[in-house]
Design an enzyme around this catalytic site. Sequence first.
Site, PDB file in Angstrom:
ATOM      1  N   HIS B  69     -45.674  51.992  16.273  1.00 64.47           N
ATOM      2  CA  HIS B  69     -46.235  51.271  17.421  1.00 64.47           C
ATOM      3  C   HIS B  69     -45.393  51.648  18.639  1.00 64.47           C
ATOM      4  CE1 HIS B  69     -48.234  48.133  14.646  1.00 64.47           C
ATOM      5  NE2 HIS B  69     -49.087  49.068  15.005  1.00 64.47           N
ATOM      6  N   GLU B  72     -42.589  49.724  20.737  1.00 61.81           N
ATOM      7  CA  GLU B  72     -41.456  49.090  20.066  1.00 61.81           C
ATOM      8  C   GLU B  72     -40.262  50.038  20.091  1.00 61.81           C
ATOM      9  OE1 GLU B  72     -43.178  48.045  16.289  1.00 61.81           O
ATOM     10  OE2 GLU B  72     -44.448  46.504  17.157  1.00 61.81           O
ATOM     11  N   ARG B 127     -49.400  50.551  22.580  1.00 67.72           N
ATOM     12  CA  ARG B 127     -49.067  50.343  21.173  1.00 67.72           C
ATOM     13  C   ARG B 127     -49.725  51.375  20.261  1.00 67.72           C
ATOM     14  NH1 ARG B 127     -49.125  45.744  17.152  1.00 67.72           N
ATOM     15  NH2 ARG B 127     -50.863  46.072  15.752  1.00 67.72           N
ATOM     16  N   HIS B 196     -40.636  48.487  12.033  1.00 69.01           N
ATOM     17  CA  HIS B 196     -41.329  47.906  13.187  1.00 69.01           C
ATOM     18  C   HIS B 196     -40.393  46.914  13.874  1.00 69.01           C
ATOM     19  CE1 HIS B 196     -45.660  48.899  12.036  1.00 69.01           C
ATOM     20  NE2 HIS B 196     -44.968  49.309  10.986  1.00 69.01           N
ATOM     21  N   GLU B 270     -39.424  44.274  10.302  1.00 67.67           N
ATOM     22  CA  GLU B 270     -39.674  43.831  11.675  1.00 67.67           C
ATOM     23  C   GLU B 270     -38.301  43.510  12.249  1.00 67.67           C
ATOM     24  OE1 GLU B 270     -42.412  43.013  13.642  1.00 67.67           O
ATOM     25  OE2 GLU B 270     -43.973  43.674  12.242  1.00 67.67           O
TER      26      GLU B 270
END
Lengths: 94, 309
Positions: B69, B72, B127, B196, B270
């Site tokens: 993405h 990020e 993104r 992520h 994450e």
Amino acid sequence: QKLFVGDQVLRITASSEEQITLLKELQDLEHLKLDFWREPVKTALAVDVRVPFAGLQALKVFLESNGIQYRVMIDDVQMLLDEEKEEMFRSHDR
Amino acid sequence: ERNTNNFDYASYHTLEEIYSWMDSLEAEYPDLVTKIQIGSSFEGRPINVLKFSTGGSNRPAIWLDSGIHAREWITPATGIWSAKKIASDYGRDPSLTAILNTMDIFFEIVTNPDGYYFTHTSNRMWRKTRSINPGSSCVGVDPNRNWGAGFGGPGTSTNPCSETYLGSFEHSESEVKSIVDFILGHGNFKAMITIHSYSQMLMYPYGYTSTETPNQQELHTLAKSAVDALAALHGTKYTYGSMITTIYPASGTTADWGYLNGIKYSFTFELRDTGRYGFLLPAEQIIPTAQETWLALMKIMEHARDNPY
């Protein structure tokens, strides 16, 4: 270059499943051009959403009228991006 | 920044700088690091992977990727630091050395190069990929909804204007297809970790169904040990569990695809959400984030090394 002047990021805290449902319905309102960074899932997880300046008032009225808690996490996305860009330039100089 | 020792790991870098850094790392560690191009992005940029190998043929392997993405940025920043750590710790850290003496590590640091470039030039908040969607003025596909794992199921959008648009068919995105072809062609991957941000979670399959995997207990125990190791450094608290129970239903994801294609140790990170703003992590947090993530990565890689299957 796309600008984000006046866009805000709200951190929304839903307190019930009903509020989660309301927030999910917001995702379908394409005219507001909301950009969900963290989507509404369950009450334990905060929802982060970038709101274009033009839709700020509508969204805040919606949240307040439904008793949904929120706070402004980023006051002006463009200011933050400008800071980030400056930081990159400084890094290049270094 | 002519070599990887002078590189400023505490700031964010453009795609060009990262690709140049990859070349430097390869040059500095010629016996360990090889840059491989596994494909090209929609706009024709190379999709580069760093291979860390001490020899052997088609050894069991670990796949790492970051930055699928585009916006990020902390994830490729963490990837760069981690790749340097792999190279510099080999021969010094006994555990990492033992991993590399039996396994290869493949690291795709910028998984969505077109998107990443676009975040530097046109839209910092981008993104998706940058592929054109026939019949729509909206560009791009969410590359973490495009994998052949419950493709088109819950947690995806069929609207090309959505941030979670799944694409017109599975593996439609060259950024995804290149990895699929590479991993299936290799045939001996034992772990797949996709990085992520920002929610402070470590998740394992599934995301597209609430059915538990046959390895649920082992994956859960491993996830706990990884997040415990991570928290020990700076106190960053992660939640962990299957994707669908921890974050939300999401179909067509990397981690589910890896598991469904025989890679048991398939995880999604994450990274941290403790910055001033939650999303745009200040540069001063890059190294602390990378350091703590490394401890968790090592737990998973050590487990893959010690539990061959």
